[in-house]
Design a protein around this motif. Sequence first.
Motif, PDB file in Angstrom:
ATOM      1  N   GLN A  42       8.522 -28.149  47.968  1.00 60.46           N
ATOM      2  CA  GLN A  42       8.035 -27.419  46.798  1.00 60.46           C
ATOM      3  C   GLN A  42       8.558 -25.978  46.807  1.00 60.46           C
ATOM      4  N   ASN A  77      10.813 -24.204  44.035  1.00 60.68           N
ATOM      5  CA  ASN A  77      10.475 -22.970  43.325  1.00 60.68           C
ATOM      6  C   ASN A  77      11.537 -21.897  43.497  1.00 60.68           C
ATOM      7  N   ARG A 110      14.527 -22.609  41.306  1.00 59.73           N
ATOM      8  CA  ARG A 110      14.278 -22.265  39.906  1.00 59.73           C
ATOM      9  C   ARG A 110      14.356 -20.767  39.694  1.00 59.73           C
ATOM     10  N   GLU A 140       4.105 -18.108  18.049  1.00 56.62           N
ATOM     11  CA  GLU A 140       4.493 -18.899  19.210  1.00 56.62           C
ATOM     12  C   GLU A 140       3.540 -18.674  20.386  1.00 56.62           C
ATOM     13  N   PHE A 141       3.089 -17.466  20.508  1.00 54.06           N
ATOM     14  CA  PHE A 141       2.238 -17.125  21.653  1.00 54.06           C
ATOM     15  C   PHE A 141       0.746 -17.262  21.345  1.00 54.06           C
ATOM     16  N   GLU A 168      -1.241 -19.685  21.362  1.00 52.75           N
ATOM     17  CA  GLU A 168      -2.008 -20.472  22.324  1.00 52.75           C
ATOM     18  C   GLU A 168      -2.408 -19.654  23.542  1.00 52.75           C
ATOM     19  N   ILE A 169      -1.409 -19.014  24.128  1.00 54.50           N
ATOM     20  CA  ILE A 169      -1.703 -18.242  25.341  1.00 54.50           C
ATOM     21  C   ILE A 169      -2.636 -17.084  25.034  1.00 54.50           C
ATOM     22  N   LEU A 229      -5.934 -18.603  24.882  1.00 60.20           N
ATOM     23  CA  LEU A 229      -6.345 -19.076  26.209  1.00 60.20           C
ATOM     24  C   LEU A 229      -6.758 -17.925  27.123  1.00 60.20           C
ATOM     25  N   LYS A 230      -6.093 -16.800  26.948  1.00 58.68           N
ATOM     26  CA  LYS A 230      -6.455 -15.632  27.774  1.00 58.68           C
ATOM     27  C   LYS A 230      -7.613 -14.865  27.162  1.00 58.68           C
ATOM     28  N   ARG A 237       5.843 -10.728  25.557  1.00 60.13           N
ATOM     29  CA  ARG A 237       5.453 -11.487  26.748  1.00 60.13           C
ATOM     30  C   ARG A 237       4.887 -10.570  27.811  1.00 60.13           C
ATOM     31  N   ILE A 261       1.436  -9.596  26.905  1.00 63.22           N
ATOM     32  CA  ILE A 261       0.479 -10.690  27.076  1.00 63.22           C
ATOM     33  C   ILE A 261       0.243 -10.959  28.558  1.00 63.22           C
ATOM     34  N   LYS A 262       1.356 -10.947  29.300  1.00 63.24           N
ATOM     35  CA  LYS A 262       1.253 -11.277  30.717  1.00 63.24           C
ATOM     36  C   LYS A 262       0.364 -10.302  31.462  1.00 63.24           C
ATOM     37  N   GLN A 292       5.876 -12.788  41.316  1.00 64.54           N
ATOM     38  CA  GLN A 292       6.306 -13.871  40.433  1.00 64.54           C
ATOM     39  C   GLN A 292       7.396 -13.476  39.455  1.00 64.54           C
ATOM     40  N   PRO A 352      20.200 -25.656  36.496  1.00 69.33           N
ATOM     41  CA  PRO A 352      19.624 -26.871  37.087  1.00 69.33           C
ATOM     42  C   PRO A 352      18.513 -27.454  36.210  1.00 69.33           C
ATOM     43  N   GLU A 391       5.276 -26.778  37.574  1.00 68.21           N
ATOM     44  CA  GLU A 391       6.313 -25.944  36.955  1.00 68.21           C
ATOM     45  C   GLU A 391       7.095 -26.725  35.914  1.00 68.21           C
ATOM     46  N   SER A 406       6.900 -17.903  32.187  1.00 69.18           N
ATOM     47  CA  SER A 406       6.629 -16.728  33.018  1.00 69.18           C
ATOM     48  C   SER A 406       5.302 -16.065  32.655  1.00 69.18           C
ATOM     49  N   ILE A 407       4.886 -16.188  31.393  1.00 74.56           N
ATOM     50  CA  ILE A 407       3.623 -15.532  31.049  1.00 74.56           C
ATOM     51  C   ILE A 407       2.416 -16.417  31.335  1.00 74.56           C
ATOM     52  N   TYR A 408       2.699 -17.683  31.608  1.00 79.45           N
ATOM     53  CA  TYR A 408       1.579 -18.559  31.971  1.00 79.45           C
ATOM     54  C   TYR A 408       1.474 -18.499  33.496  1.00 79.45           C
ATOM     55  N   ASP A 409       1.220 -17.310  33.974  1.00 83.55           N
ATOM     56  CA  ASP A 409       1.472 -17.047  35.406  1.00 83.55           C
ATOM     57  C   ASP A 409       0.781 -18.022  36.351  1.00 83.55           C
ATOM     58  N   PHE A 456      -3.530 -23.168  32.813  1.00 86.59           N
ATOM     59  CA  PHE A 456      -3.455 -23.687  31.449  1.00 86.59           C
ATOM     60  C   PHE A 456      -3.149 -25.179  31.445  1.00 86.59           C
ATOM     61  N   MET A 499      -0.156 -30.104  44.063  1.00 87.55           N
ATOM     62  CA  MET A 499       1.026 -29.387  43.581  1.00 87.55           C
ATOM     63  C   MET A 499       1.668 -30.023  42.364  1.00 87.55           C
TER      64      MET A 499
END
Lengths: 421, 225
Positions: free
Chosen positions: A250, A254, A257, A295-296, A298-299, A302-303, A332, A335-336, A379, B102, B172, B184-187, B191, B218
């Motif tokens: 994992q 990560n 990515r 677009e945002f 939802e978030i 949710l927040k 973003r 929001i973040k 992150q 990727p 992810e 990235s904002i759904y840290d 959710f 995970m």
Amino acid sequence: MKLLYKAIIYYLLISLLFLIAGGVIIYLKTDELINNDTKNYLINREEIVTTQILNKIPIEYLNNYEQVIAVSKDPAEVGALKLSDTLIYDIIDDKMIPYTHLNVVREIGRNHYKIDIYKSHIESKKFLVGIFKALIYEFVVLLVVLSIFNFFISRSLWFPFYDTLNKIRTYRLGSEKKIIYRKTNTREFIELNDLLQKMTSRIVNDYNSQKEFTENASHEIQTPLAIINSKVNRLMESANLSEENFKHIQSIYNATRRLSKINKGLLLLTKIENKQYKGKKHIDLSQVVQGLLKEFEEIISLKNLTLQTEIKSLSHQMNPDLAQIMISNLLRNSIKYALPHGFLKIKIEEKKIIFCNEGAPLSIDPELMFDRFVKTDGQSLGLGLSIVKKICDQYHIDIAYQYIKGFHTFILYFNSELAQN
Amino acid sequence: MKLLIVEDEKELLNDLLDSFSGEGQLCEEAQDVCSALEKIYLYEYDILILDLGLPDGNGLEILQALKKCNKNTGVLILSAKVDLNDKLTGLNLGADDYLTKPFDFAELNARVRSIFRRRKFEGNNLLTFNEIEMNMDSDEVYVNSQKITLTRKEYQLLQYFMVNKKRLLTKEAIAEHLWGDDTSIYDSFDFIYSHIKNLRRKIIEVGGTDYLSTVYGMGYKFDLL
């Protein structure tokens, strides 16, 4: 200061120096001449007077305002001729005027005569003033002539230089246009243009290979990353993995990515820096903001953020993709880092967009905010805001950050006059 | 479903072949423009998975050739080129989708299936897994023939699970499927958790089985218990 003006100033300084030196020499020479002349004149006069007295012309007839003859009682005074400078009051001009004074006592016949003859300096003074005036006129004329000369020189002689300068000024690295320098037969300018030509073509080559390199490198990095990711995918799907091994996999997943995202971000940044996003359009930013807010949605819900919007129409000349990226990154970001259940305010005013979110104070120096790889948590990639900054720079948009009373605030200032250029 | 995979990176090609064969699909491969062209002229494919940077040319040539012979083949470009312009060029030339490397197999699989569904409208637009039935024309979901109402995200989530059954789906990958690049904002991935919780609840409420299991906290797997 223009080179020509500098040259002119030096010319003038040298001319001034010569004129002063010349003036001094002329002054001294003329002064000597005039003095000698005055002396000779006075001596002649005295000889004439002596002759006249010898010829028994009464001295009353000989006296006038420039010569005074008196009978002297004191024979002891007979002797040498004395010349001296003196000041005499002039009734007509109402001032003291310099004179040269000849004084002698002569024995003529049986009598002694005291003879005083005066010669005014006023003419010689006028003469000197005339010389200085002439010199000053000459200097002024020189100034005017040199200025005119300068104007024409700069129009013709320096023309290729200014032409080259203009071409370099308007040249933009990365544009397809090549600089074509004006033909000239001045050796210095030929050399200059030649060097510039060589230098720019070398820079263009370097720039192109750099651009290619960045793109190729990023492309080449994505492929091995794809292989790692693909293998990790397979490993994850294979049955009977222990939890520990799964965790390791994992982590690799990560990290892969993340690396890929950094790579993409850097590529984007390089492309913006290299001005590879061309094509400007009139972009309605209020529409972009509203589209992205949708677009945002939802978030935001949710927040549990309380969204306050105040949207006026605002548009700017820019590339549509970059406009989208710029607004999206800022949104973003807001929001973040917004506190859950906190406020999120988006305001569009005249020539201004404000992104405002409630949040904890920054752990980093706000000055570094727009630098690459500056991040407040493990992150994020630390590229989002530097991408925003790069886009802003390209379109003459000013960006400012403030933290006021628990609110992180980003403000975009649009200066349309600058952007038109 | 018959696929042609054009990819010059041997390792990646093998993984792709294994993955799609594992799904029970018929796969063929080509490693350069030349052999890919030969294959598309000779045979019929449902889906073409296309890499762009090939040793003897650009993958877009294959796409153009394919469009010229009017074949009903869905095209997914799988490229390392991340630029928006490359993507637009591909889509303008008639590709159905564009995925950058990727990539996750689950995502690729979901997208390939979606292209396939859109292209081959042969009445069978149902996705079924035991008692769960998803009608992708009407966007309706039935459990034990009883309709359940899902939100957009829950629907997308269930579809993703059903297309990728038996696969391990990381949080992810799920997040990226649902929200694209905005992950990235759904840290924290809470959710996803809330969406999954709701989805599970809705299925169980009408007597459905919860086929979802977590893997070491995970990821998730949708499979028979």
